[in-house]
Design a protein around this motif. Structure first.
Motif, PDB file in Angstrom:
ATOM      1  N   TRP A  36     -73.670  70.488  13.917  1.00 32.62           N
ATOM      2  CA  TRP A  36     -73.195  71.745  14.767  1.00 32.62           C
ATOM      3  C   TRP A  36     -73.974  71.874  16.021  1.00 32.62           C
ATOM      4  CZ3 TRP A  36     -69.003  74.549  12.756  1.00 32.62           C
ATOM      5  CH2 TRP A  36     -68.677  74.519  11.366  1.00 32.62           C
ATOM      6  N   ILE A  48     -69.175  79.328  11.229  1.00 35.93           N
ATOM      7  CA  ILE A  48     -69.668  78.198  10.626  1.00 35.93           C
ATOM      8  C   ILE A  48     -69.432  78.438   9.180  1.00 35.93           C
ATOM      9  CG2 ILE A  48     -71.987  76.913  10.112  1.00 35.93           C
ATOM     10  CD1 ILE A  48     -72.725  77.464  12.996  1.00 35.93           C
ATOM     11  N   GLU A  49     -69.873  79.655   8.868  1.00 36.30           N
ATOM     12  CA  GLU A  49     -69.768  80.119   7.276  1.00 36.30           C
ATOM     13  C   GLU A  49     -68.370  79.885   6.612  1.00 36.30           C
ATOM     14  OE1 GLU A  49     -72.967  83.504   6.856  1.00 36.30           O
ATOM     15  OE2 GLU A  49     -71.394  84.184   7.646  1.00 36.30           O
ATOM     16  N   SER A  52     -67.599  75.743   6.750  1.00 36.73           N
ATOM     17  CA  SER A  52     -68.629  75.057   5.849  1.00 36.73           C
ATOM     18  C   SER A  52     -68.192  75.427   4.357  1.00 36.73           C
ATOM     19  CB  SER A  52     -69.964  75.650   6.068  1.00 36.73           C
ATOM     20  OG  SER A  52     -70.510  75.288   7.103  1.00 36.73           O
ATOM     21  N   GLU A  53     -67.530  76.532   3.955  1.00 33.95           N
ATOM     22  CA  GLU A  53     -66.860  76.887   2.422  1.00 33.95           C
ATOM     23  C   GLU A  53     -65.871  76.100   2.508  1.00 33.95           C
ATOM     24  OE1 GLU A  53     -65.598  80.545  -0.069  1.00 33.95           O
ATOM     25  OE2 GLU A  53     -65.916  80.892   2.095  1.00 33.95           O
ATOM     26  N   LYS A  56     -66.910  72.152   1.956  1.00 30.21           N
ATOM     27  CA  LYS A  56     -67.649  72.104   0.448  1.00 30.21           C
ATOM     28  C   LYS A  56     -66.692  72.030  -0.486  1.00 30.21           C
ATOM     29  CE  LYS A  56     -71.394  71.792  -1.966  1.00 30.21           C
ATOM     30  NZ  LYS A  56     -70.703  71.631  -3.482  1.00 30.21           N
ATOM     31  N   ALA A  69     -75.782  69.115   6.312  1.00 29.51           N
ATOM     32  CA  ALA A  69     -75.285  69.367   7.647  1.00 29.51           C
ATOM     33  C   ALA A  69     -76.507  69.529   8.598  1.00 29.51           C
ATOM     34  CB  ALA A  69     -74.220  70.406   8.058  1.00 29.51           C
ATOM     35  N   CYS A  89     -74.815  77.571   4.069  1.00 33.07           N
ATOM     36  CA  CYS A  89     -73.645  76.622   4.655  1.00 33.07           C
ATOM     37  C   CYS A  89     -73.972  75.344   4.552  1.00 33.07           C
ATOM     38  CB  CYS A  89     -73.319  76.968   5.921  1.00 33.07           C
ATOM     39  SG  CYS A  89     -73.000  78.510   6.417  1.00 33.07           S
ATOM     40  N   ASN A  90     -74.734  74.785   3.665  1.00 34.12           N
ATOM     41  CA  ASN A  90     -75.077  73.455   3.403  1.00 34.12           C
ATOM     42  C   ASN A  90     -75.859  72.781   4.558  1.00 34.12           C
ATOM     43  OD1 ASN A  90     -75.287  71.349   1.383  1.00 34.12           O
ATOM     44  ND2 ASN A  90     -73.640  70.225   2.397  1.00 34.12           N
ATOM     45  N   ILE A  91     -76.451  73.660   5.616  1.00 37.37           N
ATOM     46  CA  ILE A  91     -77.181  72.942   6.548  1.00 37.37           C
ATOM     47  C   ILE A  91     -78.630  72.937   6.304  1.00 37.37           C
ATOM     48  CG2 ILE A  91     -78.032  73.667   9.006  1.00 37.37           C
ATOM     49  CD1 ILE A  91     -75.317  75.059   9.458  1.00 37.37           C
TER      50      ILE A  91
END
Length: 337
Positions: A36, A48-49, A52-53, A56, A69, A89-91
Protein backbone atom coordinates in the motif's frame (compact mmCIF):
# COMPACT_ATOMS: atom_id res chain seq x y z
CA UNK A 1 0.51 -2.37 -5.30
CA UNK A 2 -2.34 -0.10 -4.37
CA UNK A 3 -1.67 3.66 -4.52
CA UNK A 4 -3.54 6.69 -3.27
CA UNK A 5 -2.93 10.24 -4.41
CA UNK A 6 -3.87 13.38 -2.48
CA UNK A 7 -7.67 13.77 -2.09
CA UNK A 8 -8.30 10.64 -4.15
CA UNK A 9 -10.73 8.03 -2.85
CA UNK A 10 -11.37 4.65 -4.41
CA UNK A 11 -15.09 4.26 -5.10
CA UNK A 12 -17.03 1.17 -4.08
CA UNK A 13 -17.43 0.37 -7.77
CA UNK A 14 -13.65 0.30 -8.23
CA UNK A 15 -13.23 -1.72 -5.00
CA UNK A 16 -15.61 -4.38 -6.30
CA UNK A 17 -13.87 -4.44 -9.69
CA UNK A 18 -10.52 -4.80 -7.94
CA UNK A 19 -11.67 -7.85 -5.99
CA UNK A 20 -12.95 -9.49 -9.18
CA UNK A 21 -9.67 -8.65 -10.93
CA UNK A 22 -7.61 -10.29 -8.18
CA UNK A 23 -9.92 -13.31 -7.92
CA UNK A 24 -9.54 -14.07 -11.62
CA UNK A 25 -5.73 -14.08 -11.31
CA UNK A 26 -5.53 -16.02 -8.06
CA UNK A 27 -6.95 -19.03 -9.87
CA UNK A 28 -3.60 -19.35 -11.69
CA UNK A 29 -1.02 -18.28 -9.14
CA UNK A 30 0.48 -19.49 -5.85
CA UNK A 31 1.41 -16.24 -4.10
CA UNK A 32 -0.20 -12.90 -3.35
CA UNK A 33 1.95 -9.89 -2.47
CA UNK A 34 0.62 -6.40 -1.69
CA UNK A 35 2.14 -2.99 -0.97
CA UNK A 36 0.00 0.00 0.00
CA UNK A 37 1.40 3.41 -0.93
CA UNK A 38 0.41 6.94 -1.91
CA UNK A 39 0.15 9.90 -1.35
CA UNK A 40 -0.45 8.79 2.21
CA UNK A 41 -2.27 5.44 2.52
CA UNK A 42 -2.92 5.78 6.28
CA UNK A 43 -5.48 8.47 5.40
CA UNK A 44 -7.59 5.66 3.90
CA UNK A 45 -7.36 2.90 6.52
CA UNK A 46 -11.08 2.18 6.23
CA UNK A 47 -10.64 1.31 2.55
CA UNK A 48 -7.53 -0.75 3.34
CA UNK A 49 -9.58 -2.70 5.90
CA UNK A 50 -12.41 -3.48 3.49
CA UNK A 51 -10.17 -4.57 0.64
CA UNK A 52 -7.83 -6.57 2.89
CA UNK A 53 -10.71 -8.56 4.33
CA UNK A 54 -11.85 -9.57 0.85
CA UNK A 55 -8.32 -10.41 -0.28
CA UNK A 56 -7.78 -12.64 2.75
CA UNK A 57 -11.00 -14.49 1.92
CA UNK A 58 -9.81 -14.99 -1.67
CA UNK A 59 -6.36 -16.23 -0.64
CA UNK A 60 -7.99 -18.78 1.66
CA UNK A 61 -10.45 -19.81 -1.05
CA UNK A 62 -7.72 -20.54 -3.59
CA UNK A 63 -5.12 -21.78 -1.07
CA UNK A 64 -2.79 -18.96 -2.13
CA UNK A 65 0.19 -18.06 0.02
CA UNK A 66 -0.38 -14.61 1.54
CA UNK A 67 2.31 -14.02 4.15
CA UNK A 68 1.63 -10.36 4.72
CA UNK A 69 1.38 -6.98 3.05
CA UNK A 70 3.58 -3.91 3.33
CA UNK A 71 2.87 -0.20 3.50
CA UNK A 72 4.95 2.84 2.53
CA UNK A 73 4.01 5.78 4.74
CA UNK A 74 5.27 9.11 6.02
CA UNK A 75 4.60 7.71 9.51
CA UNK A 76 2.71 10.71 10.86
CA UNK A 77 -0.52 8.74 11.44
CA UNK A 78 1.17 5.45 12.31
CA UNK A 79 0.12 5.53 15.95
CA UNK A 80 -0.11 2.42 18.08
CA UNK A 81 -3.88 2.27 17.44
CA UNK A 82 -3.48 2.54 13.68
CA UNK A 83 -0.60 0.06 13.68
CA UNK A 84 -2.95 -2.49 15.28
CA UNK A 85 -5.60 -1.74 12.67
CA UNK A 86 -3.05 -2.31 9.92
CA UNK A 87 -1.84 -5.51 11.53
CA UNK A 88 -5.42 -6.78 11.46
CA UNK A 89 -5.31 -6.10 7.71
CA UNK A 90 -2.44 -8.58 7.40
CA UNK A 91 0.06 -5.73 7.03
CA UNK A 92 3.28 -6.95 8.62
CA UNK A 93 5.80 -4.24 7.76
CA UNK A 94 5.95 -0.49 7.16
CA UNK A 95 8.58 1.69 5.49
CA UNK A 96 8.76 5.21 6.90
CA UNK A 97 10.58 8.00 5.09
CA UNK A 98 12.63 10.55 7.05
CA UNK A 99 14.49 13.17 5.02
CA UNK A 100 17.05 14.45 7.52
CA UNK A 101 17.32 16.01 10.98
CA UNK A 102 14.28 18.08 12.15
CA UNK A 103 15.13 21.37 10.42
CA UNK A 104 15.63 19.53 7.10
CA UNK A 105 12.78 17.03 7.34
CA UNK A 106 10.25 19.59 8.58
CA UNK A 107 10.84 21.82 5.57
CA UNK A 108 10.09 18.99 3.19
CA UNK A 109 7.29 17.20 5.05
CA UNK A 110 5.23 19.94 6.58
CA UNK A 111 1.69 20.02 7.98
CA UNK A 112 -1.01 22.27 6.53
CA UNK A 113 -0.70 24.53 9.57
CA UNK A 114 3.02 24.98 8.94
CA UNK A 115 4.20 22.77 11.80
CA UNK A 116 6.77 20.01 11.47
CA UNK A 117 6.35 16.24 11.68
CA UNK A 118 9.77 14.88 12.66
CA UNK A 119 9.37 14.14 16.38
CA UNK A 120 5.78 12.93 16.03
CA UNK A 121 7.02 10.37 13.50
CA UNK A 122 9.79 9.19 15.84
CA UNK A 123 7.26 8.72 18.65
CA UNK A 124 5.06 6.69 16.32
CA UNK A 125 8.04 4.49 15.44
CA UNK A 126 8.60 3.79 19.13
CA UNK A 127 4.90 3.03 19.68
CA UNK A 128 4.42 0.79 16.67
CA UNK A 129 7.71 -1.10 16.29
CA UNK A 130 6.57 -4.07 18.37
CA UNK A 131 3.27 -4.36 16.51
CA UNK A 132 4.53 -4.38 12.92
CA UNK A 133 8.05 -4.40 11.55
CA UNK A 134 9.29 -0.91 10.73
CA UNK A 135 12.17 0.27 8.58
CA UNK A 136 13.37 3.83 8.01
CA UNK A 137 14.30 5.06 4.55
CA UNK A 138 16.36 8.20 4.03
CA UNK A 139 16.08 9.71 0.55
CA UNK A 140 19.33 11.47 -0.32
CA UNK A 141 20.10 14.39 -2.61
CA UNK A 142 22.63 17.22 -2.74
CA UNK A 143 20.61 19.31 -0.29
CA UNK A 144 20.61 16.85 2.62
CA UNK A 145 23.62 14.59 1.99
CA UNK A 146 25.78 16.48 4.49
CA UNK A 147 23.14 16.12 7.21
CA UNK A 148 22.61 12.36 7.07
CA UNK A 149 25.17 11.50 9.74
CA UNK A 150 23.48 14.05 12.00
CA UNK A 151 20.16 12.28 11.48
CA UNK A 152 21.71 8.90 12.31
CA UNK A 153 23.08 10.39 15.53
CA UNK A 154 19.59 11.63 16.47
CA UNK A 155 18.09 8.19 15.84
CA UNK A 156 20.73 6.75 18.15
CA UNK A 157 20.05 9.31 20.89
CA UNK A 158 16.30 8.78 20.54
CA UNK A 159 16.97 5.06 21.15
CA UNK A 160 15.53 3.85 17.87
CA UNK A 161 16.46 0.17 18.26
CA UNK A 162 18.43 -2.17 16.03
CA UNK A 163 15.24 -3.94 14.94
CA UNK A 164 14.30 -0.76 13.02
CA UNK A 165 16.76 -0.93 10.09
CA UNK A 166 17.86 2.17 8.20
CA UNK A 167 18.37 2.24 4.44
CA UNK A 168 19.07 4.91 1.85
CA UNK A 169 17.28 5.91 -1.33
CA UNK A 170 18.43 8.00 -4.27
CA UNK A 171 16.23 10.96 -5.21
CA UNK A 172 15.66 10.87 -8.98
CA UNK A 173 13.83 13.18 -11.43
CA UNK A 174 11.77 10.28 -12.77
CA UNK A 175 9.09 12.27 -14.56
CA UNK A 176 8.60 15.64 -16.23
CA UNK A 177 6.86 16.92 -13.08
CA UNK A 178 10.10 16.24 -11.17
CA UNK A 179 12.36 18.03 -13.66
CA UNK A 180 12.74 21.01 -11.32
CA UNK A 181 14.71 18.89 -8.83
CA UNK A 182 17.15 17.42 -11.36
CA UNK A 183 19.93 19.83 -10.39
CA UNK A 184 19.68 18.64 -6.77
CA UNK A 185 20.03 14.94 -7.65
CA UNK A 186 23.24 12.99 -7.12
CA UNK A 187 24.66 10.78 -9.82
CA UNK A 188 24.35 7.06 -9.21
CA UNK A 189 28.09 6.77 -8.57
CA UNK A 190 28.04 9.70 -6.12
CA UNK A 191 25.14 8.13 -4.27
CA UNK A 192 26.71 4.69 -3.94
CA UNK A 193 30.04 6.18 -2.92
CA UNK A 194 28.30 8.03 -0.09
CA UNK A 195 26.44 4.85 0.87
CA UNK A 196 29.68 2.90 1.10
CA UNK A 197 31.38 5.50 3.30
CA UNK A 198 28.34 5.84 5.53
CA UNK A 199 28.06 2.10 6.08
CA UNK A 200 31.76 1.93 6.92
CA UNK A 201 31.24 4.58 9.62
CA UNK A 202 28.24 2.70 11.01
CA UNK A 203 30.22 -0.53 11.20
CA UNK A 204 32.80 1.23 13.36
CA UNK A 205 30.32 3.08 15.59
CA UNK A 206 27.46 0.51 15.82
CA UNK A 207 25.01 3.35 16.38
CA UNK A 208 22.34 2.40 13.88
CA UNK A 209 21.26 -0.71 12.05
CA UNK A 210 22.16 0.48 8.57
CA UNK A 211 21.28 -2.25 6.10
CA UNK A 212 23.68 -3.59 3.53
CA UNK A 213 23.00 -4.32 -0.12
CA UNK A 214 23.93 -7.88 -1.02
CA UNK A 215 23.83 -9.07 -4.65
CA UNK A 216 21.00 -11.54 -5.08
CA UNK A 217 19.98 -13.01 -8.41
CA UNK A 218 16.58 -11.81 -9.62
CA UNK A 219 15.01 -15.06 -10.70
CA UNK A 220 11.84 -13.76 -12.37
CA UNK A 221 12.53 -10.22 -13.50
CA UNK A 222 13.75 -7.14 -11.69
CA UNK A 223 10.43 -6.14 -10.09
CA UNK A 224 6.68 -6.31 -10.60
CA UNK A 225 6.93 -4.08 -13.68
CA UNK A 226 8.44 -6.80 -15.88
CA UNK A 227 6.46 -9.67 -14.37
CA UNK A 228 3.24 -10.92 -15.92
CA UNK A 229 1.13 -10.64 -12.77
CA UNK A 230 2.60 -7.44 -11.31
CA UNK A 231 0.22 -4.46 -11.23
CA UNK A 232 -0.04 -1.01 -9.70
CA UNK A 233 -3.62 0.11 -9.10
CA UNK A 234 -4.71 3.73 -8.77
CA UNK A 235 -7.91 4.88 -6.99
CA UNK A 236 -9.45 5.58 -10.40
CA UNK A 237 -9.07 1.92 -11.31
CA UNK A 238 -6.25 2.64 -13.76
CA UNK A 239 -3.70 -0.17 -14.01
CA UNK A 240 0.05 0.47 -14.36
CA UNK A 241 3.16 -1.68 -14.48
CA UNK A 242 5.41 0.76 -12.59
CA UNK A 243 4.35 3.04 -9.74
CA UNK A 244 6.64 5.74 -11.11
CA UNK A 245 4.09 6.16 -13.91
CA UNK A 246 1.10 6.40 -11.58
CA UNK A 247 -0.11 9.94 -12.19
CA UNK A 248 -3.36 11.92 -12.19
CA UNK A 249 -3.79 11.15 -15.91
CA UNK A 250 -3.58 7.67 -17.40
CA UNK A 251 -1.13 8.10 -20.26
CA UNK A 252 1.20 5.50 -18.72
CA UNK A 253 -1.57 3.03 -17.85
CA UNK A 254 -2.05 -0.46 -19.29
CA UNK A 255 -5.80 -0.72 -18.67
CA UNK A 256 -8.57 0.07 -16.21
CA UNK A 257 -10.48 -2.16 -13.80
CA UNK A 258 -13.79 -0.80 -15.12
CA UNK A 259 -13.00 -1.49 -18.77
CA UNK A 260 -13.04 -4.87 -20.46
CA UNK A 261 -10.84 -3.79 -23.35
CA UNK A 262 -7.53 -1.85 -23.05
CA UNK A 263 -7.02 1.06 -25.42
CA UNK A 264 -4.32 0.71 -28.11
CA UNK A 265 -1.84 2.96 -26.27
CA UNK A 266 -2.35 0.86 -23.12
CA UNK A 267 -1.46 -2.33 -24.99
CA UNK A 268 1.69 -0.60 -26.23
CA UNK A 269 2.58 0.38 -22.66
CA UNK A 270 2.08 -3.19 -21.48
CA UNK A 271 4.19 -4.65 -24.29
CA UNK A 272 6.99 -2.20 -23.52
CA UNK A 273 7.47 -3.73 -20.07
CA UNK A 274 6.78 -7.38 -20.85
CA UNK A 275 9.21 -7.25 -23.77
CA UNK A 276 12.01 -5.71 -21.72
CA UNK A 277 14.93 -8.12 -21.96
CA UNK A 278 18.43 -7.17 -20.72
CA UNK A 279 19.89 -9.99 -22.81
CA UNK A 280 18.94 -8.05 -25.94
CA UNK A 281 20.46 -4.82 -24.63
CA UNK A 282 24.01 -4.30 -26.03
CA UNK A 283 25.06 -2.26 -22.98
CA UNK A 284 23.93 -4.96 -20.55
CA UNK A 285 25.54 -7.75 -22.55
CA UNK A 286 28.92 -6.02 -22.24
CA UNK A 287 28.59 -5.67 -18.47
CA UNK A 288 30.17 -8.22 -16.13
CA UNK A 289 27.35 -7.84 -13.58
CA UNK A 290 24.61 -9.35 -15.78
CA UNK A 291 22.57 -11.39 -14.86
CA UNK A 292 22.77 -10.45 -11.16
CA UNK A 293 20.86 -7.21 -11.70
CA UNK A 294 18.67 -8.45 -14.57
CA UNK A 295 19.36 -5.23 -16.42
CA UNK A 296 18.38 -2.82 -13.61
CA UNK A 297 15.01 -1.07 -13.17
CA UNK A 298 13.04 -1.50 -16.43
CA UNK A 299 11.58 2.01 -16.24
CA UNK A 300 14.92 3.75 -15.85
CA UNK A 301 16.56 1.42 -18.38
CA UNK A 302 14.04 2.57 -20.97
CA UNK A 303 13.91 6.26 -20.04
CA UNK A 304 17.29 7.30 -18.58
CA UNK A 305 20.58 7.59 -20.48
CA UNK A 306 22.75 4.49 -20.72
CA UNK A 307 24.78 3.63 -17.65
CA UNK A 308 23.18 6.38 -15.55
CA UNK A 309 21.07 4.23 -13.25
CA UNK A 310 22.83 0.92 -12.73
CA UNK A 311 23.14 -1.10 -9.56
CA UNK A 312 26.05 -0.53 -7.12
CA UNK A 313 27.64 -3.78 -8.21
CA UNK A 314 28.66 -2.19 -11.50
CA UNK A 315 30.71 0.42 -9.65
CA UNK A 316 31.68 -1.01 -6.25
CA UNK A 317 31.25 -4.79 -6.30
CA UNK A 318 34.33 -5.69 -4.21
CA UNK A 319 33.72 -2.89 -1.68
CA UNK A 320 30.04 -3.77 -1.25
CA UNK A 321 30.82 -7.45 -0.68
CA UNK A 322 33.40 -6.54 1.94
CA UNK A 323 31.03 -4.21 3.79
CA UNK A 324 28.19 -6.73 3.76
CA UNK A 325 30.55 -9.36 5.16
CA UNK A 326 31.54 -7.00 7.98
CA UNK A 327 27.91 -6.09 8.70
CA UNK A 328 26.87 -9.72 9.04
CA UNK A 329 29.80 -10.53 11.32
CA UNK A 330 29.01 -7.53 13.51
CA UNK A 331 25.42 -8.72 13.93
CA UNK A 332 26.51 -12.24 14.76
CA UNK A 333 25.28 -13.68 11.45
CA UNK A 334 27.09 -16.19 9.32
CA UNK A 335 28.48 -14.81 6.03
CA UNK A 336 26.33 -15.67 3.02
CA UNK A 337 27.73 -18.27 0.63
Amino acid sequence: CFGYKKNDTMSREVEEALIKFVEKRLEKTRNLGITWFGGEPTLKIDIIERISEKLKELSDKFFVKFNGAGIITNGYLLTEKNARRLKNCNITHAQITIDGPPEVHDKRRILKNGKGTFFRILENVKESKEIIKISIRINIDKQNINRIEELLEILYKEEIPDNVPVSYGLVRPYTASCASISSDCLTVEEYWFFTLKSMEKQIKSSKTNTTGNYPLLFRSGFCGADRLNGYVIAPSGDLFKCWTETTFDHKGSIGNLLSNQPEPFQLINLAKYLNWDPFRNPECLQCEILPICMGRCPYTAMTIAKGKDCTPWRYYLTEMLRINYQLRLKRGLKPLK
